[in-house]
Design a protein around this motif. Structure first.
Motif, PDB file in Angstrom:
ATOM      1  N   PRO A   1      -4.985   6.795   1.688  1.00 35.01           N
ATOM      2  CA  PRO A   1      -3.793   6.016   2.028  1.00 35.01           C
ATOM      3  C   PRO A   1      -3.319   6.321   3.451  1.00 35.01           C
ATOM      4  O   PRO A   1      -3.747   7.303   4.061  1.00 35.01           O
ATOM      5  CB  PRO A   1      -2.759   6.474   0.999  1.00 35.01           C
ATOM      6  CG  PRO A   1      -3.230   7.813   0.551  1.00 35.01           C
ATOM      7  CD  PRO A   1      -4.717   7.823   0.697  1.00 35.01           C
TER       8      PRO A   1
ATOM      9  N   GLU B   1       0.824  -1.204   0.000  1.00 36.28           N
ATOM     10  CA  GLU B   1       0.000   0.000   0.000  1.00 36.28           C
ATOM     11  C   GLU B   1       0.859   1.255   0.000  1.00 36.28           C
ATOM     12  O   GLU B   1       1.898   1.319   0.653  1.00 36.28           O
ATOM     13  CB  GLU B   1      -0.892  -0.006   1.242  1.00 36.28           C
ATOM     14  CG  GLU B   1      -1.800   1.186   1.302  1.00 36.28           C
ATOM     15  CD  GLU B   1      -2.578   1.273   2.593  1.00 36.28           C
ATOM     16  OE1 GLU B   1      -3.489   2.078   2.643  1.00 36.28           O
ATOM     17  OE2 GLU B   1      -2.252   0.545   3.531  1.00 36.28           O
ATOM     18  N   ARG B   2       0.405   2.256  -0.738  1.00 33.88           N
ATOM     19  CA  ARG B   2       1.123   3.528  -0.797  1.00 33.88           C
ATOM     20  C   ARG B   2       0.914   4.294   0.494  1.00 33.88           C
ATOM     21  O   ARG B   2      -0.164   4.307   1.049  1.00 33.88           O
ATOM     22  CB  ARG B   2       0.584   4.341  -1.965  1.00 33.88           C
ATOM     23  CG  ARG B   2       1.291   5.694  -2.114  1.00 33.88           C
ATOM     24  CD  ARG B   2       0.865   6.364  -3.374  1.00 33.88           C
ATOM     25  NE  ARG B   2       1.333   7.611  -3.834  1.00 33.88           N
ATOM     26  CZ  ARG B   2       1.943   8.592  -3.209  1.00 33.88           C
ATOM     27  NH1 ARG B   2       2.220   8.501  -1.967  1.00 33.88           N
ATOM     28  NH2 ARG B   2       2.280   9.705  -3.805  1.00 33.88           N
ATOM     29  N   THR B   3       1.982   4.917   0.950  1.00 26.56           N
ATOM     30  CA  THR B   3       1.921   5.815   2.104  1.00 26.56           C
ATOM     31  C   THR B   3       2.185   7.223   1.595  1.00 26.56           C
ATOM     32  O   THR B   3       3.040   7.422   0.733  1.00 26.56           O
ATOM     33  CB  THR B   3       2.990   5.423   3.152  1.00 26.56           C
ATOM     34  OG1 THR B   3       2.747   4.089   3.568  1.00 26.56           O
ATOM     35  CG2 THR B   3       2.954   6.338   4.350  1.00 26.56           C
TER      36      THR B   3
END
Length: 133
Positions: free
Chosen positions: A33, A2-4
């Motif tokens: 996000p 997952e993108r942060t």
């Protein structure tokens, strides 16, 4: 994975920075996000972080001293290429017109409402991520 995203929080007041972090939390909305925060207490620190890159949104305290968030917002909009969107914390709802002058994308008035702050930040992040896609 997952993108942060990274959110810069600027205020000379450590309590205000903490309120922003706690109000928005690690994920300001279910469809947003995860967020990492970079805290800055001075204008030079803000400029240094933005020059490094990797900031997805900024939360600036309009009441910070000596450099208020409205002036900082206007300066970074003029000086930073592809400046991230800005959520400006204002003293009173009547100050929203000044936020327009500073070119902030969103405002939240003190005292901070956690739901309003989280929703505004999530909206800015959605817009930033969709324009980057």
């Amino acid at each position: 994975m997952e993108r942060t995203v990274t959110v810069l929080v600027y205020s000379d007041d450590v309590t205000t920075r903490e309120q922003v972090r706690l109000a928005a939390g690690r994920r300001p909305a279910a469809d947003a996000p995860a967020v990492e925060y970079v805290e800055c207490a001075t204008l030079p620190a803000v400029l240094a972080e933005l020059e490094k890159g990797g900031i997805d949104a900024c939360v600036l305290d309009g009441e910070a001293v000596p450099a208020g968030g409205m002036g900082v917002c206007r300066q970074i909009k003029d000086e930073i290429f592809d400046c991230p969107p800005v959520l400006l914390l204002i003293a009173r709802p009547q100050d929203a017109w000044l936020a327009t002058w500073s070119r902030a994308e969103a405002t939240v008035a003190h005292p901070l409402d956690p739901a309003e702050l989280a929703a505004s930040l999530a909206s800015l992040l959605r817009g930033r991520l969709s324009s980057a896609a």
